[in-house]
Write an enzyme that holds these catalytic residues in place. Structure first.
Site, PDB file in Angstrom:
ATOM      1  N   PRO A   1       0.794  -1.227   0.000  1.00 43.55           N
ATOM      2  CG  PRO A   1      -0.015  -0.996   2.169  1.00 43.55           C
ATOM      3  CD  PRO A   1       0.735  -1.943   1.283  1.00 43.55           C
ATOM      4  CD  GLU A   2       5.387   1.903  -2.629  1.00 41.64           C
ATOM      5  OE1 GLU A   2       5.748   2.979  -3.119  1.00 41.64           O
ATOM      6  OE2 GLU A   2       6.115   0.895  -2.625  1.00 41.64           O
TER       7      GLU A   2
ATOM      8  CE  LYS B   1       3.958   4.976   1.901  1.00 39.61           C
ATOM      9  NZ  LYS B   1       5.039   4.077   2.348  1.00 39.61           N
TER      10      LYS B   1
ATOM     11  CG  ASN C   1      11.516  -0.545   0.225  1.00 40.07           C
ATOM     12  OD1 ASN C   1      12.287   0.393   0.436  1.00 40.07           O
ATOM     13  ND2 ASN C   1      11.923  -1.806   0.237  1.00 40.07           N
TER      14      ASN C   1
ATOM     15  NE  ARG D   1      10.461  -1.084   4.071  1.00 36.73           N
ATOM     16  CZ  ARG D   1       9.483  -0.244   3.678  1.00 36.73           C
ATOM     17  NH1 ARG D   1       9.304   0.892   4.324  1.00 36.73           N
ATOM     18  NH2 ARG D   1       8.716  -0.545   2.669  1.00 36.73           N
TER      19      ARG D   1
END
Length: 263
Positions: A2-3, A51, A165, A250
């Site tokens: 979910p970006e 977001k 990411n 990340r």
């Protein structure tokens, strides 16, 4: 994952299903708001902010949710709610119900005080009023810490809101910027910000973060998830490594030839 584009599309679907109709069910399955009852209140709007999701209801209240890594909203015809321990929130009218699964954050705030929940965010890459001033504001926020790596900075939602990411890796590849390049050494921050806006805007109406222009399965990305495979441009082996981000470490991906290491 979910970006910002996924969250924007989720807000649109929540708006289409709920806005303009009174709620006949509101089931908060989180301890802090377990007794909250929005039944009888009309949903006014559902919008995204980076977001974050904001569902505004009659009476000056806003349901604020965040998907984090695994959350999702499922829109379905009104009826029995699935028996699933992951359900955190249910909002329903006589025709449709929205079921929030594995939501990372659920809270109820006053609409007039939404800034307490999202006011810390940087410019929203999917702001409908996006323009030169918005882009310049995002650049200014990035430039506030020139000694930070660009891979870390673009994930910081207080700098600009919406990149996750996947887009981080893809945007830096397309700009030819190594993830460990310092912000102060990135040659064209404005170009990077504008590209970020264009990519999210192009993808907001569909599933998948398509950055190559190729919709075929396995062809969607340049470098993300492709460690050890040849670069689609130059054939060099794609690298991967851990990089500190605003929320911890990340995995990031890059092409060592297309994105030369700094220094």
């Amino acid at each position: 994952m979910p970006e910002g584009d996924v969250v924007w599309l989720t807000a649109r679907r929540l708006r289409e299903a709920l806005a303009g109709r009174p709620l006949v069910r509101s089931d908060f399955r989180v301890p802090r708001f377990a007794t909250a009852d929005l039944r009888g209140r009309t949903v006014l709007d559902a919008v995204s902010r980076g977001k974050h999701l904001l569902v505004r209801v009659e009476g000056g209240l806003t349901v604020h949710t965040h998907l984090l890594m695994e959350g999702r909203w499922q829109i379905r015809r009104a009826g029995p709610v699935p028996r699933d321990h992951r359900v955190r929130l249910v909002l329903a009218n006589a025709e449709w119900q929205a079921v929030g699964h594995s939501l990372g954050l659920v809270e109820l705030v006053r609409t007039a005080e939404e800034d307490q929940a999202v006011g810390h965010l940087g410019p929203d890459l999917l702001d409908p009023g996006w323009g030169q001033e918005t882009a310049a504001a995002a650049v200014a926020r990035l430039e506030e810490d020139p000694g930070r790596t660009i891979g870390e900075a673009v994930l910081d939602q207080t700098r600009l809101a919406g990149i996750g990411n996947v887009y981080k890796a893809e945007i830096l590849f397309l700009r030819g910027v190594h993830p460990w390049t310092l912000v102060g050494n990135v040659p064209d921050l404005l170009g990077l910000v504008e590209l970020s806006h264009r990519l999210l805007d192009l993808n907001k109406d569909r599933h998948g973060h398509i950055t190559t222009g190729d919709l075929a399965r396995g062809r969607e990305h340049w470098v993300y998830g492709r460690a050890g495979r040849p670069c689609r441009r130059c054939g060099t082996r794609i690298e991967r490594g851990e990089q500190t981000s605003h929320g911890g470490k990340r995995i990031t991906y890059w092409c060592p030839r297309c994105q030369p290491a700094p220094g």
